[in-house]
Design a protein around this motif. Structure first.
Motif, PDB file in Angstrom:
ATOM      1  N   LEU A 126      29.990  43.669  31.118  1.00 49.67           N
ATOM      2  CA  LEU A 126      30.219  42.722  32.213  1.00 49.67           C
ATOM      3  C   LEU A 126      31.322  43.209  33.137  1.00 49.67           C
ATOM      4  N   ASP A 127      32.413  43.729  32.589  1.00 50.10           N
ATOM      5  CA  ASP A 127      33.516  44.206  33.422  1.00 50.10           C
ATOM      6  C   ASP A 127      33.097  45.390  34.284  1.00 50.10           C
ATOM      7  N   ASN A 128      32.198  46.243  33.763  1.00 50.48           N
ATOM      8  CA  ASN A 128      31.681  47.341  34.574  1.00 50.48           C
ATOM      9  C   ASN A 128      30.957  46.824  35.807  1.00 50.48           C
ATOM     10  N   VAL A 129      30.195  45.758  35.634  1.00 48.27           N
ATOM     11  CA  VAL A 129      29.473  45.182  36.769  1.00 48.27           C
ATOM     12  C   VAL A 129      30.435  44.435  37.694  1.00 48.27           C
ATOM     13  N   MET A 130      31.437  43.768  37.103  1.00 48.22           N
ATOM     14  CA  MET A 130      32.422  43.035  37.902  1.00 48.22           C
ATOM     15  C   MET A 130      33.186  43.961  38.855  1.00 48.22           C
ATOM     16  N   CYS A 131      33.347  45.232  38.472  1.00 45.69           N
ATOM     17  CA  CYS A 131      34.037  46.186  39.352  1.00 45.69           C
ATOM     18  C   CYS A 131      33.330  46.312  40.696  1.00 45.69           C
ATOM     19  N   ALA A 132      32.020  46.207  40.688  1.00 44.41           N
ATOM     20  CA  ALA A 132      31.259  46.309  41.932  1.00 44.41           C
ATOM     21  C   ALA A 132      31.361  45.036  42.750  1.00 44.41           C
ATOM     22  N   PHE A 133      31.622  43.904  42.083  1.00 43.74           N
ATOM     23  CA  PHE A 133      31.739  42.640  42.805  1.00 43.74           C
ATOM     24  C   PHE A 133      33.097  42.508  43.495  1.00 43.74           C
ATOM     25  N   ASP A 134      34.121  43.154  42.979  1.00 46.23           N
ATOM     26  CA  ASP A 134      35.495  42.951  43.456  1.00 46.23           C
ATOM     27  C   ASP A 134      35.649  43.066  44.976  1.00 46.23           C
ATOM     28  N   PRO A 135      35.049  44.075  45.647  1.00 46.58           N
ATOM     29  CA  PRO A 135      35.209  44.147  47.115  1.00 46.58           C
ATOM     30  C   PRO A 135      34.620  42.950  47.854  1.00 46.58           C
ATOM     31  N   GLN A 136      33.738  42.191  47.205  1.00 43.03           N
ATOM     32  CA  GLN A 136      33.142  41.016  47.849  1.00 43.03           C
ATOM     33  C   GLN A 136      33.977  39.754  47.650  1.00 43.03           C
ATOM     34  N   SER A 137      35.000  39.838  46.829  1.00 46.70           N
ATOM     35  CA  SER A 137      35.823  38.666  46.529  1.00 46.70           C
ATOM     36  C   SER A 137      36.476  38.137  47.797  1.00 46.70           C
ATOM     37  N   LYS A 138      36.606  36.835  47.885  1.00 45.59           N
ATOM     38  CA  LYS A 138      37.090  36.205  49.115  1.00 45.59           C
ATOM     39  C   LYS A 138      38.530  35.714  49.004  1.00 45.59           C
ATOM     40  N   TYR A 139      39.341  36.424  48.234  1.00 41.86           N
ATOM     41  CA  TYR A 139      40.762  36.108  48.229  1.00 41.86           C
ATOM     42  C   TYR A 139      41.534  37.355  48.650  1.00 41.86           C
ATOM     43  N   GLY A 140      42.690  37.139  49.276  1.00 38.42           N
ATOM     44  CA  GLY A 140      43.477  38.244  49.799  1.00 38.42           C
ATOM     45  C   GLY A 140      44.521  38.719  48.814  1.00 38.42           C
ATOM     46  N   VAL A 141      45.533  39.377  49.342  1.00 38.16           N
ATOM     47  CA  VAL A 141      46.604  39.930  48.511  1.00 38.16           C
ATOM     48  C   VAL A 141      47.343  38.851  47.730  1.00 38.16           C
ATOM     49  N   PRO A 142      47.712  37.706  48.373  1.00 36.71           N
ATOM     50  CA  PRO A 142      48.401  36.669  47.589  1.00 36.71           C
ATOM     51  C   PRO A 142      47.579  36.189  46.394  1.00 36.71           C
ATOM     52  N   GLY A 143      46.275  36.030  46.612  1.00 31.88           N
ATOM     53  CA  GLY A 143      45.410  35.573  45.529  1.00 31.88           C
ATOM     54  C   GLY A 143      45.287  36.575  44.394  1.00 31.88           C
ATOM     55  N   PRO A 178      48.499  33.365  40.472  1.00 32.01           N
ATOM     56  CA  PRO A 178      47.412  32.607  39.818  1.00 32.01           C
ATOM     57  C   PRO A 178      46.991  31.387  40.647  1.00 32.01           C
ATOM     58  N   LEU A 179      46.384  31.650  41.817  1.00 29.15           N
ATOM     59  CA  LEU A 179      45.954  30.578  42.711  1.00 29.15           C
ATOM     60  C   LEU A 179      44.534  30.137  42.365  1.00 29.15           C
ATOM     61  N   SER A 180      44.225  28.895  42.717  1.00 28.09           N
ATOM     62  CA  SER A 180      42.919  28.335  42.360  1.00 28.09           C
ATOM     63  C   SER A 180      41.771  29.109  43.013  1.00 28.09           C
ATOM     64  N   GLY A 181      41.989  29.619  44.236  1.00 28.17           N
ATOM     65  CA  GLY A 181      40.942  30.364  44.923  1.00 28.17           C
ATOM     66  C   GLY A 181      40.520  31.607  44.169  1.00 28.17           C
ATOM     67  N   ARG A 182      41.485  32.267  43.543  1.00 31.34           N
ATOM     68  CA  ARG A 182      41.166  33.458  42.772  1.00 31.34           C
ATOM     69  C   ARG A 182      40.302  33.113  41.564  1.00 31.34           C
ATOM     70  N   PHE A 183      40.649  32.023  40.881  1.00 32.85           N
ATOM     71  CA  PHE A 183      39.879  31.643  39.698  1.00 32.85           C
ATOM     72  C   PHE A 183      38.454  31.230  40.069  1.00 32.85           C
ATOM     73  N   ARG A 184      38.319  30.584  41.238  1.00 26.09           N
ATOM     74  CA  ARG A 184      36.973  30.214  41.699  1.00 26.09           C
ATOM     75  C   ARG A 184      36.141  31.467  41.982  1.00 26.09           C
ATOM     76  N   GLU A 185      36.778  32.454  42.630  1.00 23.96           N
ATOM     77  CA  GLU A 185      36.066  33.695  42.947  1.00 23.96           C
ATOM     78  C   GLU A 185      35.696  34.470  41.686  1.00 23.96           C
ATOM     79  N   GLU A 186      36.604  34.485  40.718  1.00 27.37           N
ATOM     80  CA  GLU A 186      36.298  35.178  39.467  1.00 27.37           C
ATOM     81  C   GLU A 186      35.127  34.518  38.747  1.00 27.37           C
ATOM     82  N   LYS A 187      35.099  33.189  38.777  1.00 32.28           N
ATOM     83  CA  LYS A 187      33.986  32.458  38.157  1.00 32.28           C
ATOM     84  C   LYS A 187      32.684  32.772  38.890  1.00 32.28           C
ATOM     85  N   ARG A 188      32.740  32.754  40.225  1.00 38.77           N
ATOM     86  CA  ARG A 188      31.550  33.073  41.020  1.00 38.77           C
ATOM     87  C   ARG A 188      31.092  34.501  40.731  1.00 38.77           C
ATOM     88  N   GLY A 189      32.046  35.423  40.619  1.00 34.79           N
ATOM     89  CA  GLY A 189      31.711  36.812  40.347  1.00 34.79           C
ATOM     90  C   GLY A 189      31.041  36.982  38.995  1.00 34.79           C
TER      91      GLY A 189
END
Length: 201
Positions: free
Chosen positions: A96-113, A117-128
Motif C-alpha cells: 500500500l505504501d508503494n502505491v501511496m508514493c504515487a498519490f502524494d503529488p496529488q495531495s491537496k495540502y501544502g507545506v504547513p499540512g 498534524p492538521l485535519s486537512g492532511r488527515f483527510r487527504e491521507e484517508k482519501r489517498g
C-alpha cells in the motif's frame, strides 16, 4: 481525436540514431504494441514520450496538448502513467505504501499540512488510502496491502507497478515489456487485466 499522438519523433545519442521519425496515434480504449528486437529503441520511444529524454525532432500530444517540452512530473499531471522494463519498487515499504508514493503529488495540502498534524492532511491521507486500495483491488492485490513487495511473486510485483501507475489516474498508460519474465499463466492473467483497463481508462 487521438488521446496520444506522436509526430515524427527522433532521438540520437552521439552518432547513434535510437529513434528516427517515429509516429503513432492511439484513441481512448485502444491497446497498441511496439514490437522489435532488443536494442531496437522501444524503451527509448517510451522515454521520449514520457519526458525522460527530450526529443531531438518531432512532437508529442496528450489529449490534444503539446507535451513535447514538458518535465516528467508535468506530463504525469497531464495524464500519462508509466511502468518500467525493470521493476522499480521501494523495498521496506508495504504494498500500500508503494502505491501511496504515487498519490502524494496529488495531495491537496501544502507545506504547513505536511509539517503539522492538521485535519486537512488527515483527510487527504484517508482519501489517498481509499484511492490506492481501489487500484490495488483493480489489479487483484488488495489482500496483499500490508505485505512487502520483496516477498511477492514476480507477476504480483508487476501488477503492483501497474497499480502505482493507475493511482496517477492516467489517460494513457505506457507499459514497458510488462510480461517480461512471466510464466504463461501470469501472462494470461496480465493480458486479461490490460484488456479490462483499456475499457476503463
Amino acid at each position: 481525436m487521438a488521446v496520444l499522438k506522436v509526430e515524427g519523433i527522433s532521438k540520437r545519442f552521439g552518432g547513434v540514431r535510437a529513434i528516427e521519425d517515429f509516429s503513432m496515434e492511439a484513441k481512448g480504449g485502444e491497446i497498441h504494441g511496439i514490437i522489435g528486437p532488443n536494442g531496437a529503441g522501444k524503451t527509448t520511444i517510451f522515454n521520449v514520450i514520457s519526458g525522460i529524454y527530450p526529443a531531438d525532432e518531432g512532437r508529442v500530444f496528450l489529449d490534444g496538448k503539446d507535451i513535447t517540452r514538458m518535465e516528467q512530473h508535468e506530463i504525469t499531471r497531464e495524464g500519462m502513467g508509466r511502468t518500467f522494463q525493470n521493476i522499480r519498487l521501494f523495498k521496506g515499504l508495504s504494498v500500500l505504501d508503494n502505491v501511496m508514493c504515487a498519490f502524494d503529488p496529488q495531495s491537496k495540502y501544502g507545506v504547513p499540512g505536511s509539517l503539522l498534524p492538521l485535519s486537512g492532511r488527515f483527510r487527504e491521507e484517508k482519501r489517498g488510502r481509499e484511492i490506492c486500495m481501489h487500484y490495488l483491488e483493480v489489479v487483484g492485490l488488495a489482500h496483499a496491502a500490508k505485505e512487502r513487495p520483496e516477498n511477492m511473486s514476480y507477476g504480483h510485483r508487476r501488477r503492483l507497478e501497474i497499480a502505482r501507475a493507475l493511482t496517477c489516474q492516467p489517460k494513457v498508460l505506457l507499459l514497458d515489456e510488462p510480461a517480461a519474465g512471466m510464466n504463461p499463466v501470469e501472462v494470461g492473467e496480465l493480458t486479461e487485466l490490460i484488456q479490462r483497463l483499456s475499457r476503463q481508462i
